[in-house]
Structure formats: C-alpha cells, structure tokens
Design a protein around this motif. Sequence first.
Motif, PDB file in Angstrom:
ATOM      1  N   GLU A 168       0.835  -1.210   0.000  1.00  0.00           N
ATOM      2  CA  GLU A 168       0.000   0.000   0.000  1.00  0.00           C
ATOM      3  C   GLU A 168       0.863   1.252   0.000  1.00  0.00           C
ATOM      4  O   GLU A 168       0.563   2.224  -0.694  1.00  0.00           O
ATOM      5  CB  GLU A 168      -0.951  -0.010   1.195  1.00  0.00           C
ATOM      6  CG  GLU A 168      -2.071  -1.007   1.026  1.00  0.00           C
ATOM      7  CD  GLU A 168      -3.178  -0.838   2.054  1.00  0.00           C
ATOM      8  OE1 GLU A 168      -3.487   0.322   2.416  1.00  0.00           O
ATOM      9  OE2 GLU A 168      -3.726  -1.870   2.489  1.00  0.00           O
ATOM     10  N   LEU A 206       2.162   1.717  -3.490  1.00  0.00           N
ATOM     11  CA  LEU A 206       1.110   2.232  -4.367  1.00  0.00           C
ATOM     12  C   LEU A 206       0.959   3.735  -4.210  1.00  0.00           C
ATOM     13  O   LEU A 206       0.886   4.474  -5.190  1.00  0.00           O
ATOM     14  CB  LEU A 206      -0.220   1.540  -4.066  1.00  0.00           C
ATOM     15  CG  LEU A 206      -0.360   0.109  -4.554  1.00  0.00           C
ATOM     16  CD1 LEU A 206      -1.537  -0.574  -3.870  1.00  0.00           C
ATOM     17  CD2 LEU A 206      -0.530   0.070  -6.062  1.00  0.00           C
ATOM     18  N   SER A 243      -0.774   6.209  -6.822  1.00  0.00           N
ATOM     19  CA  SER A 243      -1.992   5.415  -6.921  1.00  0.00           C
ATOM     20  C   SER A 243      -2.491   5.118  -5.510  1.00  0.00           C
ATOM     21  O   SER A 243      -2.118   5.798  -4.550  1.00  0.00           O
ATOM     22  CB  SER A 243      -1.697   4.117  -7.686  1.00  0.00           C
ATOM     23  OG  SER A 243      -2.897   3.443  -7.999  1.00  0.00           O
ATOM     24  N   ALA A 302      -5.403  -1.041  -7.640  1.00  0.00           N
ATOM     25  CA  ALA A 302      -4.632  -2.239  -7.976  1.00  0.00           C
ATOM     26  C   ALA A 302      -5.492  -3.108  -8.879  1.00  0.00           C
ATOM     27  O   ALA A 302      -6.649  -3.366  -8.575  1.00  0.00           O
ATOM     28  CB  ALA A 302      -4.234  -2.990  -6.714  1.00  0.00           C
ATOM     29  N   THR A 317      -3.060  -8.536  -8.309  1.00  0.00           N
ATOM     30  CA  THR A 317      -1.935  -8.768  -7.404  1.00  0.00           C
ATOM     31  C   THR A 317      -1.585 -10.244  -7.529  1.00  0.00           C
ATOM     32  O   THR A 317      -2.425 -11.049  -7.927  1.00  0.00           O
ATOM     33  CB  THR A 317      -2.285  -8.463  -5.933  1.00  0.00           C
ATOM     34  OG1 THR A 317      -3.384  -9.287  -5.544  1.00  0.00           O
ATOM     35  CG2 THR A 317      -2.616  -6.999  -5.717  1.00  0.00           C
ATOM     36  N   PRO A 319      -5.536  -3.607  -1.363  1.00  0.00           N
ATOM     37  CA  PRO A 319      -5.230  -3.884  -2.770  1.00  0.00           C
ATOM     38  C   PRO A 319      -6.024  -5.045  -3.363  1.00  0.00           C
ATOM     39  O   PRO A 319      -6.147  -5.147  -4.570  1.00  0.00           O
ATOM     40  CB  PRO A 319      -3.740  -4.218  -2.763  1.00  0.00           C
ATOM     41  CG  PRO A 319      -3.214  -3.584  -1.534  1.00  0.00           C
ATOM     42  CD  PRO A 319      -4.342  -3.646  -0.538  1.00  0.00           C
ATOM     43  N   ALA A 371      -0.963  -1.599 -10.960  1.00  0.00           N
ATOM     44  CA  ALA A 371      -1.986  -0.642 -10.545  1.00  0.00           C
ATOM     45  C   ALA A 371      -2.168   0.430 -11.605  1.00  0.00           C
ATOM     46  O   ALA A 371      -1.299   0.652 -12.450  1.00  0.00           O
ATOM     47  CB  ALA A 371      -1.585   0.011  -9.222  1.00  0.00           C
TER      48      ALA A 371
END
Length: 139
Positions: A61, A64, A69, A74, A77, A101, A129
């Motif tokens: 996270e 991201l 993002s 996402a 994954t 995510p 993502a």
Amino acid sequence: MIRRVTAPGPFPPPVHPHASVVEAGTRPAFLAGAVPPDADGALVDAGAPVRQAGRVLAGLEEQLRAAGSDPAHAVPTGAYVVADDPAVLAAVRDVVEASGPSAGPHASPLLGVACPGHPGRAVEITATAVVPDAAAGAR
C-alpha cells in the motif's frame, strides 16, 4: 476507470474476475518485491507466512501511494507463499483478500512456492496498478 470482467464459461465463475480492463487516460504502475521488513529493513517473522502477509500488504500500500496510486486502483496482485500446506495458503489468502489492494472483485493468483528468493521470506506480493491522471479523476 477499471472494469472487471468474469467470463461465464467454460467453468462456473469464481468469486474474482478473470480480466480487468483499464480505461485510456491512465498510466500503469508495476510493483514487485513487496516483502516483510521492519522500518530498519530487517526481516521480521522469518518463515511465518500468515504474519508476514499483513506486513507485506502494508508495504505494498505504501508503494502504491508513492507511485501516485492507491489500493483501490490495484488491478491484479500476485502472492507467492513459501508453503505446500493448503491450510497455510488458505490463511494467507484470507489476509490478502481482506486487504485494500485485493478488496472486492479482484484478479489475484496465490501460489505456493518451494524456495524464497531470500532466506526467511515466506511471502512476496507483486501488483499492477492504475495511476489515474488528474483529469481522469475530474470526469
């Protein structure tokens, strides 16, 4: 911005989509190597996949957000778990599916692997993502 698609056949639809379609006007971010270090970079919970999974997801996270993002963007994954016990894989899947995510319909393979890239690592997660354009968010 992201449309998730589940094909109706040749088998019953799973609880996650088979494909994600990303709208034009966005940029992809490819994240790899989300692993379970502490703030000083030291490995934690060596060999403990379920405990490492939460730390790995928190790091993902953070990656991201650094890429511009967030967890909701996402697309897929992929989780690699050093385990051959279905119960361990199921427990890690529970942690992954509860994460930001991977929340909601999500293409997310989970694989049991034989050997980690580094000693003690029991979980590694990759992600792709969408990084939304500022203009796309204003639509």
